[in-house]
Design a protein around this motif. Structure first.
Motif, PDB file in Angstrom:
ATOM      1  N   LEU A 223      14.989  30.652  60.600  1.00  0.00           N
ATOM      2  CA  LEU A 223      14.448  32.112  60.671  1.00  0.00           C
ATOM      3  C   LEU A 223      14.697  32.337  59.172  1.00  0.00           C
ATOM      4  O   LEU A 223      14.376  33.537  58.827  1.00  0.00           O
ATOM      5  CB  LEU A 223      15.856  33.453  61.393  1.00  0.00           C
ATOM      6  N   GLN A 235      16.737  37.747  55.745  1.00  0.00           N
ATOM      7  CA  GLN A 235      17.317  37.976  56.892  1.00  0.00           C
ATOM      8  C   GLN A 235      17.689  38.980  57.585  1.00  0.00           C
ATOM      9  O   GLN A 235      16.756  38.770  58.621  1.00  0.00           O
ATOM     10  CB  GLN A 235      17.712  36.631  57.801  1.00  0.00           C
ATOM     11  N   SER A 236      18.124  39.401  57.326  1.00  0.00           N
ATOM     12  CA  SER A 236      18.957  41.243  57.255  1.00  0.00           C
ATOM     13  C   SER A 236      17.918  41.413  57.496  1.00  0.00           C
ATOM     14  O   SER A 236      17.614  42.351  58.474  1.00  0.00           O
ATOM     15  CB  SER A 236      19.883  40.983  56.554  1.00  0.00           C
ATOM     16  N   THR A 239      15.366  40.715  60.609  1.00  0.00           N
ATOM     17  CA  THR A 239      15.720  41.318  61.732  1.00  0.00           C
ATOM     18  C   THR A 239      16.036  42.970  62.596  1.00  0.00           C
ATOM     19  O   THR A 239      15.545  43.308  63.038  1.00  0.00           O
ATOM     20  CB  THR A 239      17.427  40.864  61.972  1.00  0.00           C
ATOM     21  N   ARG A 240      16.855  43.285  61.406  1.00  0.00           N
ATOM     22  CA  ARG A 240      16.153  44.909  61.336  1.00  0.00           C
ATOM     23  C   ARG A 240      15.145  45.858  61.432  1.00  0.00           C
ATOM     24  O   ARG A 240      14.908  46.205  62.449  1.00  0.00           O
ATOM     25  CB  ARG A 240      17.240  45.758  60.233  1.00  0.00           C
ATOM     26  N   HIS A 243      13.574  43.732  64.796  1.00  0.00           N
ATOM     27  CA  HIS A 243      14.924  44.469  66.301  1.00  0.00           C
ATOM     28  C   HIS A 243      13.988  46.563  66.457  1.00  0.00           C
ATOM     29  O   HIS A 243      13.969  46.322  67.814  1.00  0.00           O
ATOM     30  CB  HIS A 243      16.666  44.561  66.211  1.00  0.00           C
ATOM     31  N   ALA A 249      16.239  41.054  68.142  1.00  0.00           N
ATOM     32  CA  ALA A 249      16.554  40.109  66.980  1.00  0.00           C
ATOM     33  C   ALA A 249      15.191  39.158  67.433  1.00  0.00           C
ATOM     34  O   ALA A 249      14.331  39.255  68.118  1.00  0.00           O
ATOM     35  CB  ALA A 249      17.179  39.628  66.975  1.00  0.00           C
ATOM     36  N   PRO A 250      15.096  38.454  66.613  1.00  0.00           N
ATOM     37  CA  PRO A 250      13.961  37.750  66.327  1.00  0.00           C
ATOM     38  C   PRO A 250      14.560  36.152  67.190  1.00  0.00           C
ATOM     39  O   PRO A 250      13.530  34.873  67.785  1.00  0.00           O
ATOM     40  CB  PRO A 250      13.646  37.410  65.081  1.00  0.00           C
TER      41      PRO A 250
END
Length: 268
Positions: A223, A235-236, A239-240, A243, A249-250
């Motif tokens: 990811l 990545q964070s 994800t945010r 979402h 989430a992915p």
């Protein structure tokens, strides 16, 4: 799949037909892709429910969803034939009228826009016996509606949309406004007036589309690598953003793809 004719080539992102007879319900997660989606259907209705905010299931025959719609769960059983048309948002206003730019984030029954004409389209679709006849029916309707438009999109907005699309959402809004010689505020207001979505949101959806396709094509890709290739900060951040736009989430989206669309999910 049906390639649009010359009159609609710049306006229609895709035109595809579906025909299915199902004994067991088929459930899908549908996320916004920066397109206005027009669905003309006949047969058993489609059930839809928004994930965020959670709303009850409702029945739809033919309907519209906006370029920035909420994540949706769809469920179908029985027999249904439909044609799914993805429209560039600026073109949706030309073809379906200015009101389509203000439909909001929830699905809207097509009869709310077209009245009795929506029913006649569905009836004609039910009577057509070949895919060529069905596609021709829909294309004639779209071309005639566009020809009669009273709300043509500005060329500058069409160009800006093309640039956002071509770069996969990686071009800055300030870069677009500067190249047009417009103020940032004027560009954002004009873009939204012609598309129903702000340019920053359009760019976000373009990046989401790219990430979702990568998750589907490369099920074993890390990811963090997906985030990097789609040019998220980390990545964070990926994800945010995922979402916020997709309702999950992915990693959860990837698991949904692996399990299959027929899984008995209640939330994505």
């Amino acid at each position: 799949m049906h390639p649009p004719g010359a009159v609609l080539k710049d306006a229609v992102e895709r035109c595809q037909g579906f025909s299915a007879t199902l004994r067991e319900p088929l459930r899908r997660l549908e996320v916004a892709r920066g397109r206005v989606v027009l669905v003309i259907g006949c047969g058993d209705p489609l059930l839809m429910a928004s994930c965020e905010p959670v709303r009850p299931w409702r029945r739809y025959g033919s309907f519209l969803v906006g370029a920035d719609h909420v994540p949706l769960l769809t469920e179908h059983r029985g027999t249904r034939v439909c044609i799914d048309i993805g429209l560039a948002p600026w073109a949706a206003g030309e073809i379906l009228g200015e009101g389509v730019r203000e439909i909001g984030r929830q699905p809207v029954p097509l009869e709310a826009f077209l009245g009795r004409k929506a029913e006649r389209l569905a009836e004609s679709l039910a009577q057509a016996r070949t895919w060529q006849a069905r596609f021709s029916l829909v294309e004639r309707f779209l071309a005639q509606s566009r020809k009669q438009t009273r709300h043509p999109a500005r060329g500058e907005i069409r160009w800006a949309w093309e640039m956002i699309e071509r770069t996969g959402g990686r071009i800055a809004v300030t870069a677009l406004s500067r190249r047009l010689g417009w103020s940032h505020r004027h560009f954002v207001a004009c873009f939204r007036a012609h598309t129903g979505i702000c340019p920053k949101a359009a760019a976000r959806h373009m990046r989401l589309v790219r990430a979702a396709r990568m998750l589907a094509r490369e099920p074993d890709m890390d990811l963090g690598m997906v985030a990097s290739r789609c040019e998220f900060a980390d990545q964070s951040h990926f994800t945010r953003e995922f979402h916020r736009l997709a309702g999950c989430a992915p990693g959860a989206y990837r698991r949904f793809l692996r399990i299959g669309a027929t899984s008995p999910l209640t939330r994505p």
